[in-house]
Design a protein around this motif. Structure first.
Motif, mmCIF file in Angstrom:
data_model
loop_
_atom_site.group_PDB
_atom_site.id
_atom_site.type_symbol
_atom_site.label_atom_id
_atom_site.label_comp_id
_atom_site.label_asym_id
_atom_site.label_seq_id
_atom_site.Cartn_x
_atom_site.Cartn_y
_atom_site.Cartn_z
ATOM 1 N N GLY A 108 0.826 -1.205 0.000
ATOM 2 C CA GLY A 108 0.000 0.000 0.000
ATOM 3 C C GLY A 108 0.856 1.248 0.000
ATOM 4 O O GLY A 108 0.606 2.211 -0.747
ATOM 5 N N THR A 109 1.892 1.264 0.830
ATOM 6 C CA THR A 109 2.753 2.435 0.933
ATOM 7 C C THR A 109 3.410 2.772 -0.395
ATOM 8 O O THR A 109 3.412 3.932 -0.822
ATOM 9 C CB THR A 109 3.867 2.189 1.977
ATOM 10 N N SER A 110 3.970 1.776 -1.063
ATOM 11 C CA SER A 110 4.878 2.054 -2.173
ATOM 12 C C SER A 110 4.488 1.441 -3.522
ATOM 13 O O SER A 110 5.227 1.594 -4.488
ATOM 14 C CB SER A 110 6.288 1.568 -1.808
ATOM 15 N N THR B 22 2.589 -2.105 10.104
ATOM 16 C CA THR B 22 1.244 -2.311 9.576
ATOM 17 C C THR B 22 0.252 -1.411 10.310
ATOM 18 O O THR B 22 -0.681 -0.865 9.715
ATOM 19 C CB THR B 22 0.832 -3.783 9.741
ATOM 20 N N GLU B 23 0.467 -1.228 11.607
ATOM 21 C CA GLU B 23 -0.474 -0.458 12.428
ATOM 22 C C GLU B 23 -0.382 1.050 12.219
ATOM 23 O O GLU B 23 -1.334 1.778 12.487
ATOM 24 C CB GLU B 23 -0.225 -0.753 13.915
ATOM 25 N N ALA B 24 0.780 1.531 11.791
ATOM 26 C CA ALA B 24 0.980 2.987 11.786
ATOM 27 C C ALA B 24 1.617 3.521 10.510
ATOM 28 O O ALA B 24 2.026 4.684 10.476
ATOM 29 C CB ALA B 24 1.835 3.393 12.988
ATOM 30 N N LEU B 25 1.713 2.721 9.486
ATOM 31 C CA LEU B 25 2.288 3.169 8.215
ATOM 32 C C LEU B 25 3.716 3.666 8.413
ATOM 33 O O LEU B 25 4.381 3.313 9.380
ATOM 34 C CB LEU B 25 1.397 4.229 7.564
ATOM 35 N N MET B 26 4.218 4.510 7.496
ATOM 36 C CA MET B 26 5.599 4.999 7.591
ATOM 37 C C MET B 26 5.636 6.261 8.457
ATOM 38 O O MET B 26 5.042 7.278 8.110
ATOM 39 C CB MET B 26 6.144 5.321 6.201
ATOM 40 N N VAL B 27 6.355 6.178 9.565
ATOM 41 C CA VAL B 27 6.371 7.312 10.504
ATOM 42 C C VAL B 27 7.768 7.869 10.759
ATOM 43 O O VAL B 27 7.921 8.865 11.452
ATOM 44 C CB VAL B 27 5.710 6.924 11.842
ATOM 45 N N ALA B 28 8.803 7.231 10.218
ATOM 46 C CA ALA B 28 10.162 7.782 10.275
ATOM 47 C C ALA B 28 10.769 7.637 8.886
ATOM 48 O O ALA B 28 10.702 6.554 8.288
ATOM 49 C CB ALA B 28 11.017 7.070 11.316
ATOM 50 N N LEU B 29 11.346 8.711 8.381
ATOM 51 C CA LEU B 29 11.802 8.744 6.998
ATOM 52 C C LEU B 29 13.201 9.345 6.908
ATOM 53 O O LEU B 29 13.619 10.126 7.764
ATOM 54 C CB LEU B 29 10.862 9.597 6.133
ATOM 55 N N PRO C 291 -3.507 10.571 12.235
ATOM 56 C CA PRO C 291 -4.404 9.930 11.257
ATOM 57 C C PRO C 291 -3.831 8.677 10.629
ATOM 58 O O PRO C 291 -4.571 7.909 10.009
ATOM 59 C CB PRO C 291 -4.614 11.028 10.204
ATOM 60 N N GLN C 292 -2.516 8.449 10.775
ATOM 61 C CA GLN C 292 -1.916 7.262 10.178
ATOM 62 C C GLN C 292 -2.134 6.009 11.024
ATOM 63 O O GLN C 292 -1.959 4.891 10.535
ATOM 64 C CB GLN C 292 -0.413 7.474 9.962
ATOM 65 N N LEU C 293 -2.510 6.177 12.278
ATOM 66 C CA LEU C 293 -2.661 5.020 13.150
ATOM 67 C C LEU C 293 -3.953 4.263 12.838
ATOM 68 O O LEU C 293 -4.976 4.849 12.502
ATOM 69 C CB LEU C 293 -2.668 5.448 14.616
ATOM 70 N N MET C 294 -3.890 2.957 12.999
ATOM 71 C CA MET C 294 -5.044 2.089 12.751
ATOM 72 C C MET C 294 -6.262 2.504 13.573
ATOM 73 O O MET C 294 -6.150 3.156 14.619
ATOM 74 C CB MET C 294 -4.670 0.642 13.108
ATOM 75 N N LEU C 295 -7.415 2.059 13.115
ATOM 76 C CA LEU C 295 -8.632 2.200 13.904
ATOM 77 C C LEU C 295 -8.596 1.283 15.119
ATOM 78 O O LEU C 295 -8.896 1.698 16.242
ATOM 79 C CB LEU C 295 -9.849 1.824 13.061
ATOM 80 N N GLU C 296 -8.189 0.028 14.865
ATOM 81 C CA GLU C 296 -8.232 -0.977 15.937
ATOM 82 C C GLU C 296 -7.654 -2.291 15.438
ATOM 83 O O GLU C 296 -7.446 -2.481 14.241
ATOM 84 C CB GLU C 296 -9.687 -1.230 16.362
#
Length: 549
Positions: free
Chosen positions: A243-245, A336-343, A389-394
């Motif tokens: 999904g990310t890339s 998976t839970e929070a997508l890409m958060v450090a770049l 907003p990148q964090l999962m719902l649950e």
């Protein structure tokens, strides 16, 4: 919908300027199929997908092609009773039908569950029952894995002829080419990924449509993708990395994804990079370490950017790649839970071995047990400040696990705990220091030890076992099993192969133990719980001794 490239020069800004200028602009409603695919088809139509397979067959799809074909499939699913909120398994490899399926399911507000084809019938049965799956899409040769499952599936669609399954191409051939898509709010479930946990069955991570929208952040600031450029990400279709890339990030930027359905051959990678004018190449470190051996005279075509994620990048390999190609490797960190958060960013110096700095709009830091930020040089829990907003719902159907990864700090801050340990340096770069649980990360695959242990326990020769990650130069870690055999069973190379084949037969083959060591007993706590940490420490010490000798 706000144009993702309204500020096209943002990737040329310094890190501090990017973060200062960044504002989340999450729309109240967002349907990826409508607001991205259909929009680009109308406003800036161009290549969206280039596909090639091992035999050399090729297909190219424009945004308007994906729009029309996904409308047809969406109408087929809707006519068969699939509606907003229903869960749909999409178990397809690197085929154009994977793109079309994910987009189509999202267009009608249903929730795709991307799955790899290596899943066994038992893996599938758990997912079907846990998610109460309404529909499934797969290739004909894998349809049999769904047989015998007491299931909620009422719609079965195969990309060819399979007994009891609808034929994708026949059903779509005469389906309507337009669709009245439902409104999807920012908080509506949009996609589910099953990810291995350190205990029990895989966890189902549910992401809202706001996360699909937010995926573009890493595509802009990390991938540095521009409209009509071509990216090749080699991730498998069942992982969030796809999904990310591959899909959400690149297509949100108006770029094109290259999809290759063929085996990994290092020399072939270079040929395809040149042939298709790939500008951005995204691959795990283990892949890059083998491709670099084939580079001769910087023969990398149009390639201007190389990125990696999913496993820690070996600094030695990264330096070799840069020396050989003239292009550096920029690592990123996500879950998976929070997508890409450090770049790592094009405008900033790269520090090989670091996962980078927090992505714009995300406050990622190292904290102590009370939720207090730790100063540079101190190891602690890597955590993401909420809300984000990148964090999962649950975690689907598991409120206890969902709440267990949230920490309310003593100062009132609320943190999502990633389960990783890290420390920061004086310039804010983050450095990975290991997992705080028993998860194994092998060549980018997350593997829960309990899944492998459960498979081994089913073999009649095994009395008790424990599985850990063992350091490995090529894969980062390999799965290693420590096995105590039943009385009368003698260890042998033949038994090792038999146990490995057994694991491959009952769970996804990539999880099998590449090394097995036989012990007379396992280390346990006073209450009888296996001490995996002792075994991990033993493997780490063994590796360090080997490196030093």
């Amino acid at each position: 919908m706000r144009d993702v490239w309204a500020s096209e020069n943002q990737s040329e800004q310094s890190y501090d300027a990017m973060c200062a200028a960044f504002r989340w602009d999450i729309p109240e409603t967002f349907n990826f199929g409508v607001d991205v695919i259909d929009r680009w088809a109308r406003e800036r139509n161009g290549p969206a997908l280039i596909w090639e397979n091992e035999a050399g067959e090729e297909r190219t799809y424009s945004y308007s092609d994906l729009s029309l074909l996904s409308n047809r499939l969406a109408n087929v699913l809707r006519s068969r009773g699939v509606t907003k909120g229903d869960r749909v398994i999409v178990m397809l490899p690197r085929l154009p039908e994977w793109f079309i399926s994910i987009i189509a399911v999202m267009k009608i507000g249903a929730v795709p569950i991307p799955c790899i084809e290596m899943l066994t019938a038992r893996d599938i049965e758990y997912r079907v029952k846990n998610a109460e799956v309404k529909a499934a899409i797969c290739r004909p040769e894998h349809a049999g894995k769904f047989d015998g499952v007491e299931t909620s599936i009422s719609v079965r669609l195969a990309t060819g002829r399979a007994p009891g399954w609808l034929n994708w191409h026949e059903e779509c051939a005469h389906a309507p080419e337009t669709i009245d898509a439902p409104i999807v709010s920012a908080e509506d479930p949009a996609i589910m990924y099953y990810t291995s946990g350190s205990t029990g069955h895989p966890k189902a991570v549910v992401h809202a449509s706001r996360a699909i929208y937010a995926w573009r952040v890493s595509a802009i600031y990390w991938l540095d993708l521009r409209p009509q450029e071509t990216i090749w990400c080699t991730a498998d279709t069942g992982w969030a990395k796809a999904g990310t890339s591959i899909l959400f990030g690149p297509l949100s930027c108006g770029a094109c994804s290259f999809f290759y359905d063929g085996p990994f051959v290092p020399k072939e990678r270079l040929r395809l990079l040149r042939k298709h004018n790939i500008t951005v190449y995204c691959a795990p470190g283990t892949e890059l370490s083998r491709v670099v051996d084939e580079v001769r005279g910087r023969d990398i075509g149009s390639l201007r950017r190389v990125v990696t994620a999913g496993e820690a990048m070996n600094p030695v390999i990264a330096s070799r790649w840069e020396d050989a190609t003239g292009v550096r490797i920029d690592e990123a960190y996500g879950q998976t839970e929070a997508l890409m958060v450090a770049l790592n960013y094009t405008t900033e110096p790269v520090r090989y071995g670091s996962m980078g700095r927090p992505s714009p709009g995300s406050d990622l830091d190292v904290i102590d047990a009370q939720g207090q930020r730790l100063p540079p040089g101190n190891e602690g829990d890597l955590a993401l400040l909420l809300p984000n907003p990148q964090l999962m719902l649950e975690y689907w159907k598991d409120p206890e696990k969902t709440e267990a990864c949230i920490l309310n700090g003593s100062d009132g801050c609320r943190w999502y705990l990633t389960g990783d340990r890290a420390e920061s340096d004086a310039d804010g770069y983050l450095w990975y220091r290991g997992r705080s649980d028993d998860m194994i990360n092998s060549a980018g695959y997350r593997i829960g030890p309990l899944e492998v242990e459960n498979a081994l326990f089913e073999h009649q020769a095994v009395r008790v076992c424990a599985v850990v990650g063992s350091p490995d130069v090529e894969r980062g870690e390999i799965v290693k099993a420590f096995v105590v055999l039943r009385d009368g069973v003698v260890p042998s190379p033949e038994l090792t192969r038999e146990l490995q084949d057994h694991v491959k037969s009952v769970t996804a083959p990539y999880k099998y133990p590449r090394a097995i060591e036989y012990l007379s007993e396992l280390p346990v706590t006073i209450t009888g719980k296996i001490r995996r940490r002792d075994l991990r420490d033993r493997e780490l010490a063994r590796t360090e001794d080997s490196a030093g000798s």
